[in-house]
Design an enzyme around this catalytic site. Structure first.
Site, PDB file in Angstrom:
ATOM      1  N   ASP A   1      44.723 107.984  66.301  1.00 42.46           N
ATOM      2  CA  ASP A   1      45.062 109.383  66.557  1.00 42.46           C
ATOM      3  C   ASP A   1      43.889 110.319  66.243  1.00 42.46           C
ATOM      4  O   ASP A   1      43.621 111.270  66.978  1.00 42.46           O
ATOM      5  CB  ASP A   1      46.280 109.772  65.705  1.00 42.46           C
ATOM      6  CG  ASP A   1      46.724 111.207  65.914  1.00 42.46           C
ATOM      7  OD1 ASP A   1      46.657 111.690  67.062  1.00 42.46           O
ATOM      8  OD2 ASP A   1      47.153 111.852  64.943  1.00 42.46           O
TER       9      ASP A   1
ATOM     10  N   MET B   1      57.085  92.765  56.055  1.00 41.57           N
ATOM     11  CA  MET B   1      57.194  93.833  57.048  1.00 41.57           C
ATOM     12  C   MET B   1      56.652  95.157  56.521  1.00 41.57           C
ATOM     13  O   MET B   1      56.135  95.967  57.277  1.00 41.57           O
ATOM     14  CB  MET B   1      58.651  94.002  57.511  1.00 41.57           C
ATOM     15  CG  MET B   1      59.211  92.787  58.247  1.00 41.57           C
ATOM     16  SD  MET B   1      58.040  91.972  59.407  1.00 41.57           S
ATOM     17  CE  MET B   1      57.626  93.318  60.522  1.00 41.57           C
ATOM     18  N   GLU B   2      56.751  95.351  55.206  1.00 45.93           N
ATOM     19  CA  GLU B   2      56.185  96.561  54.605  1.00 45.93           C
ATOM     20  C   GLU B   2      54.657  96.527  54.727  1.00 45.93           C
ATOM     21  O   GLU B   2      54.026  97.547  55.020  1.00 45.93           O
ATOM     22  CB  GLU B   2      56.618  96.674  53.135  1.00 45.93           C
ATOM     23  CG  GLU B   2      58.067  97.130  52.946  1.00 45.93           C
ATOM     24  CD  GLU B   2      59.108  96.082  53.337  1.00 45.93           C
ATOM     25  OE1 GLU B   2      58.749  94.879  53.433  1.00 45.93           O
ATOM     26  OE2 GLU B   2      60.275  96.456  53.554  1.00 45.93           O
TER      27      GLU B   2
ATOM     28  N   LEU C   1      66.410  95.524  61.445  1.00 47.62           N
ATOM     29  CA  LEU C   1      67.025  94.452  60.665  1.00 47.62           C
ATOM     30  C   LEU C   1      66.272  94.178  59.363  1.00 47.62           C
ATOM     31  O   LEU C   1      66.506  93.172  58.697  1.00 47.62           O
ATOM     32  CB  LEU C   1      67.129  93.199  61.525  1.00 47.62           C
ATOM     33  CG  LEU C   1      67.854  93.430  62.863  1.00 47.62           C
ATOM     34  CD1 LEU C   1      67.940  92.149  63.649  1.00 47.62           C
ATOM     35  CD2 LEU C   1      69.235  94.024  62.649  1.00 47.62           C
ATOM     36  N   CYS C   2      65.398  95.065  58.989  1.00 46.54           N
ATOM     37  CA  CYS C   2      64.590  94.949  57.775  1.00 46.54           C
ATOM     38  C   CYS C   2      65.372  95.566  56.607  1.00 46.54           C
ATOM     39  O   CYS C   2      65.960  96.635  56.725  1.00 46.54           O
ATOM     40  CB  CYS C   2      63.274  95.711  58.024  1.00 46.54           C
ATOM     41  SG  CYS C   2      62.099  95.693  56.678  1.00 46.54           S
ATOM     42  N   HIS C   3      65.388  94.865  55.472  1.00 46.29           N
ATOM     43  CA  HIS C   3      66.140  95.347  54.308  1.00 46.29           C
ATOM     44  C   HIS C   3      65.358  96.420  53.537  1.00 46.29           C
ATOM     45  O   HIS C   3      64.138  96.381  53.471  1.00 46.29           O
ATOM     46  CB  HIS C   3      66.406  94.187  53.344  1.00 46.29           C
ATOM     47  CG  HIS C   3      67.347  93.161  53.873  1.00 46.29           C
ATOM     48  ND1 HIS C   3      66.942  92.135  54.696  1.00 46.29           N
ATOM     49  CD2 HIS C   3      68.689  93.008  53.716  1.00 46.29           C
ATOM     50  CE1 HIS C   3      67.988  91.382  55.015  1.00 46.29           C
ATOM     51  NE2 HIS C   3      69.058  91.889  54.442  1.00 46.29           N
TER      52      HIS C   3
END
Lengths: 169, 169, 169, 169, 169, 169
Positions: free
Chosen positions: B138, B123-124, B85-87
């Protein structure tokens, strides 16, 4: 800087090849940015057994319509990566809604996309419907192999030079 | 063209389904574009042995922090593909910095993202930190399996209707 | 065809550069394919207000845990695209489960990944948890900005030369 | 909100690491949006046998130049996902043209990219040429292994602070 | 189930279209899995000023060769997404090495790819070199616009029905 | 190592959530690898004007069927990234064929996919048809907005525990 802007297929030696029918995007650099909306629809005809399973949330893989909705939203954002000549856009909104169509044992899908930009968002709406429909298919295929996806089309669009459109049939 | 703009879940037959709690993006078409910045942080607790190996560049797979930084920058650009739902946004900048935290045998990560647009870039920044942290994990997992990623949160943001924010605790 | 198999950093002129610490994948061509499983966990600490909203499905963007679950599954399948030195694998299964942790106003996340192959699936499980956690964050950030993602770690793994592992603390 | 805008590598403790040479994007938030164009070129030297096969459309995998063109257009749209420090842009146009260079048994490739934005589109043009060239290689490699891709460079660019550029040699 | 296995272009009505030269993958279902390796090379001719800046790590965007190396490894894993008719493979290893070529003010790039499978990994090695070269270009383009990427070719391959190959010129 | 293999929703506290209908992949770790094939079909109903334009290669954007074919092949390779619960597979072949259906002013599309693996390739074939159909739509939408995509279904599949299938209606 004229010759930069002239399409390369007018340069000597290149023209005949490009005239053989190769692909090109539409140059939208001269278009103005406007608010644009598109509505697309589609249908997944499940057959009675799979329809009941979806409606009653009995599909083993999970809540079909929620998964399909999320896949459709993500799919809309990928349209320009999937369709070679489709332009990148920044979508302001994607909405996907479903209707349980008892009469036809089908799921009716509707997607609305919005942007402010120089190019329309029909393909984003159509892609949203397609990916949502494929996800319904994927989650129900263990119940029935006779599922059919159809009636995918543009219902309406607004914005842009070609003006508003609303399907009449 | 009013009914195009009405959300589909208000149309008859569709509403009840969407009220069952399915997902929707926030419609940002009415928001105005402003300069927006976000800062997010996180921590990879490596344990002493792996921490020393990272600090002294003894990890066999290569220079951990450089690989993590590049992965984080690439990850920030993928946020809208990963988070349903992130633009989509056009990032003007992503910066990722690391601090060798000797006291806790940890790598502290900080990401700053910037855009000019109708939606924020928290969110980025959070995705940049997450992917950078996973990359550290990792590259160190052959040295220790007891690595833990934590303390991922928003530190500050500026721009947008909700105003500036700065974490106080 | 020996010199093809010798790593290029042993060839004259190339060695010193690579010894400066640049990145390399682990060559898994000599490893044997076995069944492999990994379990990773993580936690999104929401604060009381956002926790209640998630628990009672009052988040405006939709059913948070379902969206997070799907995002996590898709994220697991993207691990090798996001993490530079992570190998491609064909996942046989990804499962993501959530626990509503009332005591800490948190969502506990657990992901299990499986494959049959020459490399483990820890990073796929860790990525699944990360992307699921970021999705929870994204959907709740309008309710609270004080959300924190933490405690992301490997719980257990099976298969592969290094044998089974189970976290003890 | 000054310290949000100060780059993190000036904050104490972080600076020395970043000064060791890690990667950063260029911050384009202070740049103004202008019309930008780039033209890149490249060449696939096929050798006579493969050249004739391409020219006469005898390559078993299909019409080489059409497939290469589409791959190049899609590749241009992926540039910021492939090149870590390249900014996202919304391309207004990508055009790829080919010239059959009989004298050198080569395919000459030219790509033009356009945007309206704060950053140039050279890398999108260079990526378009690269992916188109790799596609030609892929489709011809069963005919000849002695194919070489070369002469990939920027021919011209317009727009942006650094002004117009046209290669002179 | 014979007619499933017959290519669709032999079915009536479809054949003439496909004979017009459209694209097809090579069907590798009859090939046997073997160990396969490929080595590809390429060169970025930087000019003296940019070469010195890379060598002395004075490029503002960061350590060029490390970023290029990581981009190349990630690019190799994307080859089948970028090249339409290239098959998916599970790479067992990707190694990318650089040589500072003082005489030509160039960076020489070499990539080695490995898999166990029914199809070769030349395109993965070529893509690794290409994306690494483009990344070098991207990071140096503010220093010089006269950079040229060239000499991209297959150096050697092993495995598969067509046997080993080593470039002689 | 029994409890690793037990699904997490049987663990206390997690079960009730998962029983609410969230999404899960099918665990294919117990399935055996066999040769698998799927054939899917679909139709793009263009209307007479757009049909003639496609047939006579008069569409301004290029040779519609070639672009659609390549997009479909690339789309098949992306199925597991687009459909949340679809497993990654290594496709051995994708073939897409078109038939010009004069009677219905439609393009009939057929896709065949092949793999050797533990899971079927129906979704890859269905995705290939969908993306090819959307590409036809995209390239023709300036000629007509009344285009409809339909009749997307599985025609046949072979391999796997459920045995061969051939659509009868």
């Amino acid at each position: 800087m004229t010759d930069l802007d002239s399409p390369p297929h007018h340069a000597s030696g290149l023209s005949h090849l490009d005239e053989q029918g190769r692909a090109r995007m539409v140059d939208i650099s001269a278009k103005t940015a406007t608010s644009r909306t598109a509505v697309a629809t589609g249908q997944v005809r499940l057959g009675e057994r799979a329809f009941v399973a979806v409606r009653d949330q009995q599909i083993q893989k999970g809540d079909v319509l929620t998964v399909a909705q999320i896949a459709g939203v993500l799919g809309a954002k990928q349209a320009s990566r999937l369709l070679p000549l489709c332009h990148d856009v920044l979508l302001q909104n994607v909405e996907i809604a479903f209707e349980l169509n008892e009469a036809e044992s089908a799921i009716d899908i509707r997607a609305i996309t919005k942007t402010e930009g120089a190019t329309g968002v029909e393909m984003e709406a159509m892609t949203a419907v397609s990916i949502a429909a494929l996800t319904v298919y994927d989650m129900c295929k263990s119940v029935s192999k006779d599922i059919e996806i159809g009636s995918m089309r543009l219902l309406a669009k607004s914005g842009g030079r070609s003006g508003d459109y609303r399907r009449t049939n």
